[in-house]
Structure formats: structure tokens, C-alpha cells
Motif scaffolding. Sequence first.
Motif, mmCIF file in Angstrom:
data_model
loop_
_atom_site.group_PDB
_atom_site.id
_atom_site.type_symbol
_atom_site.label_atom_id
_atom_site.label_comp_id
_atom_site.label_asym_id
_atom_site.label_seq_id
_atom_site.Cartn_x
_atom_site.Cartn_y
_atom_site.Cartn_z
ATOM 1 N N TYR A 41 38.410 51.332 34.990
ATOM 2 C CA TYR A 41 38.560 49.945 35.545
ATOM 3 C C TYR A 41 37.590 49.154 34.716
ATOM 4 C CZ TYR A 41 40.303 52.588 39.758
ATOM 5 O OH TYR A 41 41.039 53.201 40.658
ATOM 6 N N THR A 230 38.984 43.875 37.995
ATOM 7 C CA THR A 230 39.925 43.199 37.430
ATOM 8 C C THR A 230 41.159 43.750 37.051
ATOM 9 O OG1 THR A 230 38.053 41.834 36.193
ATOM 10 C CG2 THR A 230 40.251 41.807 35.362
ATOM 11 N N CYS A 231 41.292 44.969 36.593
ATOM 12 C CA CYS A 231 42.479 45.748 36.331
ATOM 13 C C CYS A 231 42.226 47.283 36.290
ATOM 14 C CB CYS A 231 43.085 45.469 34.918
ATOM 15 S SG CYS A 231 41.962 45.822 33.601
ATOM 16 N N TYR A 238 48.903 50.650 32.832
ATOM 17 C CA TYR A 238 47.979 49.516 32.981
ATOM 18 C C TYR A 238 48.511 48.731 34.143
ATOM 19 C CZ TYR A 238 46.089 44.473 32.544
ATOM 20 O OH TYR A 238 45.671 43.428 32.664
ATOM 21 N N GLU A 239 47.348 48.121 35.119
ATOM 22 C CA GLU A 239 47.871 47.591 36.247
ATOM 23 C C GLU A 239 46.700 46.524 36.574
ATOM 24 O OE1 GLU A 239 48.184 48.171 41.230
ATOM 25 O OE2 GLU A 239 47.508 49.823 40.008
ATOM 26 N N ALA A 240 47.071 45.213 36.638
ATOM 27 C CA ALA A 240 46.321 44.027 36.666
ATOM 28 C C ALA A 240 46.014 43.826 38.393
ATOM 29 C CB ALA A 240 46.637 42.770 36.044
#
Length: 241
Positions: A41, A230-231, A238-240
Motif C-alpha cells: 500500500y 492512495t493505492c 494495481y488498484e488506485a
Amino acid sequence: MPKSKRSQVVALTQTAKKTRDHKATVINDVREAIDAHSSLYLFSYENMRSNKFKNIRMDFRRGDNTSGGGGEDMDEDDVKDTNSSRIFLGKNKLLQIALGKTPEDEYADNLRQVSKLISGSVGLLLTNRSPKEVEHYFSNLVEEDFSRAGSTAPRRVELTNEMICSHPVSMVEQFRKLGLPVEVQNGKVGLIGGKEKYVVCEKGASLNAEQCKVLVHFGVKLAEFRVTLTCRWSDGKYEAF
């Protein structure tokens, strides 16, 4: 002009610059943590307070086996066990190098997406805890604290005569040094000229050291220690937020 032979004061507080080997060690530590944990993270923080951030470290250590460690260049959690969580704070450039900036040099797929967001007051959390648990923890993480000089006042703050007169007369001189227009009235502290209110700060104004001390005296907390995710990166995904 000849060089002076007078004795000179030599500062003993200078620290040695970090060596290339040390920086390489930090980068390797980050990469080893990536391999040892299921999720990464990126988080940002506001109004950093060491004592409050220490609580976060302790919360993520609970139930984990710990061992010694820690780097000088990076302020990091010293947990080494693969079942633990680990936190990295420090040089953003080193974090970017550890993750990689391009498809060619990224340490794992899509870590370059995280690297792009490393700017300002941010850090990395590596953990094996479930996404639900981590996201719930940080969604509720907001703590009030006293403002520091240079911060912006989020609202207008006024002091009333009732608030001021609750303090002992011995505080008069100290209050005056902080800019409060006070005097002794009938054995009590009060505002000069019979005024009922005094404005410490206006909303949006930059606070100075004296104003911050006044706010502390009257228990007014304007700052919020906040950590925001943030992500998230996990197994190449990847995930924002």
C-alpha cells in the motif's frame, strides 16, 4: 591575507553522508519486503506526529514475531518475519528506485504505477493482512492534535472572558507575552477594556508560534493527524483508491 590562527569552533553534530552501499541495502530491504508480503500500500499523511505514527506501527506489529533491524536512511519498521507487516518512510527517490519507474526496470509488474505516485509526504506499507482489514483500519484513522507554527487555521477561534478568567492571575504576564490583551480585574484575569471576546486566529490564516501556544493553553486542537491510502498493489495487480 594570512589565515587566522585563532582557535575555531568545530561542529560535532554533522552526520556522515549515506554511502552507495547503504542506499543499495535500503532498496534491497524494500524489495525483500515486497517478496515477503502479499500486498503493498502507498499511503499519504498529514500533520505527522511521531507518537501517533508509533501507534500505527504497534497496531501492525500485534501478533507478529519481531526481530532487530532498521535503517538509518529510511525510517522503517524493524519487523523481519514474513508473517509481519512492514512500513517504510524516508527518501522518495529510493522508494521509486526500489519499485522501478518503467516497464523495463520495475521490480514486479505494475509497480511502476505505484512509483509514479510517490511524491511529498508518503510511505509504503507491506502486509499480509486482508485488504478489508487494512482499508477499514485507515478509514477510521483521524486524530486531533494541536497545531504547529506555519500551519493554516481551519476555522476562526475566539476566546471569551469566561475562558480567560478561569486561569490564575499568575498567568497574566505569560499571556501578554503571547499577545493576549489581558489585565487583572477584581482579582481575576480578563480582557482589557471590558471586551467580551478576543480573536486568536481567522480561518485560512497562517498560525505563528505565539498563537499555537495560546491554543495549547486553552486546549484548542485544530490539526488532524490523518493517514490516507492512495493505492494498493498485489501480485501484479494495481488498484488506485
